[in-house]
Motif scaffolding. Sequence first.
Motif, PDB file in Angstrom:
ATOM      1  N   THR A  12      -5.139  15.851 -10.737  1.00  0.00           N
ATOM      2  CA  THR A  12      -3.953  15.411 -11.482  1.00  0.00           C
ATOM      3  C   THR A  12      -3.823  13.888 -11.481  1.00  0.00           C
ATOM      4  OG1 THR A  12      -2.579  15.550  -9.503  1.00  0.00           O
ATOM      5  CG2 THR A  12      -2.700  17.517 -10.872  1.00  0.00           C
ATOM      6  N   GLY A  13      -4.638  13.209 -10.699  1.00  0.00           N
ATOM      7  CA  GLY A  13      -4.502  11.756 -10.607  1.00  0.00           C
ATOM      8  C   GLY A  13      -3.170  11.352  -9.994  1.00  0.00           C
ATOM      9  N   SER A  14      -2.617  12.232  -9.151  1.00  0.00           N
ATOM     10  CA  SER A  14      -1.304  11.970  -8.564  1.00  0.00           C
ATOM     11  C   SER A  14      -1.343  10.791  -7.592  1.00  0.00           C
ATOM     12  CB  SER A  14      -0.819  13.219  -7.832  1.00  0.00           C
ATOM     13  OG  SER A  14       0.242  12.885  -6.964  1.00  0.00           O
ATOM     14  N   PRO A  15      -0.334   9.924  -7.652  1.00  0.00           N
ATOM     15  CA  PRO A  15      -0.268   8.816  -6.692  1.00  0.00           C
ATOM     16  C   PRO A  15       0.354   9.224  -5.352  1.00  0.00           C
ATOM     17  CG  PRO A  15       1.564   8.651  -8.228  1.00  0.00           C
ATOM     18  CD  PRO A  15       0.811   9.919  -8.584  1.00  0.00           C
ATOM     19  N   ILE A  16       0.737  10.492  -5.206  1.00  0.00           N
ATOM     20  CA  ILE A  16       1.486  10.924  -4.022  1.00  0.00           C
ATOM     21  C   ILE A  16       0.609  10.917  -2.772  1.00  0.00           C
ATOM     22  CG2 ILE A  16       2.852  12.819  -3.013  1.00  0.00           C
ATOM     23  CD1 ILE A  16       4.237  11.427  -5.364  1.00  0.00           C
ATOM     24  N   GLY A  17      -0.666  11.279  -2.922  1.00  0.00           N
ATOM     25  CA  GLY A  17      -1.554  11.368  -1.760  1.00  0.00           C
ATOM     26  C   GLY A  17      -1.547  10.098  -0.932  1.00  0.00           C
ATOM     27  N   ALA A  18      -1.572   8.959  -1.626  1.00  0.00           N
ATOM     28  CA  ALA A  18      -1.655   7.669  -0.946  1.00  0.00           C
ATOM     29  C   ALA A  18      -0.408   7.390  -0.100  1.00  0.00           C
ATOM     30  CB  ALA A  18      -1.848   6.558  -1.971  1.00  0.00           C
ATOM     31  N   LEU A  19       0.690   8.115  -0.402  1.00  0.00           N
ATOM     32  CA  LEU A  19       1.919   7.877   0.357  1.00  0.00           C
ATOM     33  C   LEU A  19       1.822   8.464   1.767  1.00  0.00           C
ATOM     34  CD1 LEU A  19       4.629   8.508  -2.362  1.00  0.00           C
ATOM     35  CD2 LEU A  19       3.264   6.468  -1.905  1.00  0.00           C
ATOM     36  N   TYR A  20       0.829   9.336   1.977  1.00  0.00           N
ATOM     37  CA  TYR A  20       0.647   9.925   3.291  1.00  0.00           C
ATOM     38  C   TYR A  20      -0.564   9.290   3.975  1.00  0.00           C
ATOM     39  CZ  TYR A  20       4.126  13.372   1.887  1.00  0.00           C
ATOM     40  OH  TYR A  20       5.294  13.980   1.483  1.00  0.00           O
TER      41      TYR A  20
END
Lengths: 92, 424
Positions: free
Chosen positions: B227-235
Motif C-alpha cells: 500500500t506504500g503506507s507511511p505508517i510502518g516508519a512510525l514504529y
Amino acid sequence: MATTPDPQRHDVVFEEPTGPLAVPGVGAVVESEFASVSVRLDQSGNSVRLRVEDLRTGRVRFLDALELESIVWLEDGHLTQLLDPSHERWRG
Amino acid sequence: MTALLPPEIEGGSRFDRLVQPARVHGSLYTDPSIFAEELRKIWHRTWVFVGHESEVPQPNDYVRKQLADQDVVMTRDKDGELHLLINRCAHRGLQVCDDKAGNSSSFRCPYHGWTYRNTGELLGYPYNKGYGGKNKLELGMGKVARVDSYHGFVFGSLAAEGPSLDEHLGAAKGEIDRLVGLSPDGQVKLDAGWLRHRTRSNWKFLAENETDGYHPQFVHGSIFGVTGSPIGALYSDNSTAVTRNLGDGHSENDLRPEFRSFAEPMRWFGTTPDRVPGYVAAMHEAYGDDAQRRMIEGAPHVMIFPNLFIAEIQVFNIQPVAVGECVQYATAVQMAGGHELNQRMVSQSIGSVGPAGMLLADDTEMYERNQRGVEMADPEWLDVRRGLGRESVDAAGFTIGAATDETGMRGFWTHYKSLMEAED
Ligand code: FES
Ligand SMILES: [Fe+2]
C-alpha cells in the motif's frame, strides 16, 4: 471448495443478517426466526383486503380495512396479550 | 506445556510469581485453571465490550453477541431502551434465539413455546392450566447484571456491583472521544457487519499485541509495502510516537507527535483532503477552526481492557473461548455524516481484516504460533522489559515509553494482576 479446515488455523466468517424476501406466487414474506407469514392484497371481494398466511401451517386470515385500523390502534398491552401462547392457539 | 508454577520463586501471591515487572510466566497462556479463574475474576466481573447501539437502530431490533462464554442477546425494546439478555430459556434452559439478528417484540422458545418480551420478561406459556393459569411464574430470561454505554459503545458487566463504566474506562474515554470527534455529527456507527475470526490463541496475546509497536515492521511489512503506507516508519526507534499506559489496563500507541510534525490533514488515513472533499467540508462546517487539528491528529489506536481494540479505522471485539482459543470480531468504523470517507473505511478494512486481508491474517499467524510456542517447555518466561529503562511520565501523569516499547503490555499486566488477586 470442499476442503477440510486445518483445525490449527484461524477461519473467517462474515455475519450477515437475513435480507428481505419476496416469493413469487406467495407474496412478500414477513419473517423472523419465530414466525413466517406472507402478506398480499386480495381484490376478490368488493373491497380490497389484506391476505395474511401463516406459512408454517398454511392457515389464512383476511383483514379488512377496519380490522387493520383497529390493530394499529390496539394498545401495546393488548397486543402483548395476543402473543401469550395460551391466549388462543395453545389454550387447551 | 510450560510448568504450572515457576519453582525458583518463593513467597508472594501466586500472581506475584507469575506476573513480574520484566517477565510473565508461560502458564498464564496455557493453564486451563488460570483461564477458568480469568472467566470468574475478569470476564464475569469487569466491564466487557459487547457491541454498539447502531447495531440495533430500530425499536425491537436484536443481535446475538458474545460476552466471554455467555451467549447474549442485545435488544432494543419498543421504548428504545437497551437490554443484554442471557440467551437461555427459564423453563429448561434452551437457547431461545438462534438467528444472528432480527426484529421482534418477543421471543418464543422453540422447545415448549414459552414466550418472552424482548426485555426478558416472561409473557406467557402454552396450556397454562398446568401452572394454575396465566402469570403464575416469577421467571424470565437471564440478564447481564449491568449494561451501560459510552458514545454508543455498549458494555456489560455480569457483576451486580463494582466500579461504574465511567470509572472502568477512565482515561480511555478520551480516546473514544477522539474517535467520535472525527465524525462531523460527533457519532460513529458500527453497522457495516462483523467479520468473525476464530483464532487458536489465548486472548491475552491479542490484548498485548494491539499496542505492541515493536512488531509492525516485521509482521506487517507486506501490507506496508503493497500500500506504500507511511505508517510502518512510525514504529521505529527514531519515531516521536509514544506508547502510553492509560491505566486500568488500557494503553495506546499515540502517533500524534508524528502527524503533528507533518501537519497534513488526512495523512493518518493515508489520503489527502482533495480525495475526500465532502468529508473535509463537513468537518470544517462542524468544527470550524478545530477541524484541521482533528484531521491532522487522526483516530486513536487504543486497547481498552479487556477486549475492545480501536485501531484507527476499525474496531475489534475480542472474546475468549478456551485457554487456547478466542474470537476476534472486526468491523469498519463508519462516521455519522462521513460522506465518502465511509466507503473508503470499508474498503480499507476489507484489505486489512477481510477474508483475504493482509493485516489481521498476519497478526493472527503470530498469535497462533505464539500459542504453539508457549506450549513448549523452555524457556518458561515471556520477556516484557523492552523500554523499561527509558520510560517517563507525561504532563497528564501517564507512563509513556517509546513507539516500540512494551509499556502498554506492562500496564495490561499490572491491571490483570490486581483483578486476579481479588477475592473469588
Ligand atoms: S425449554 Fe424453553 S420452553 Fe421449554
Ligand atoms: Fe421428541
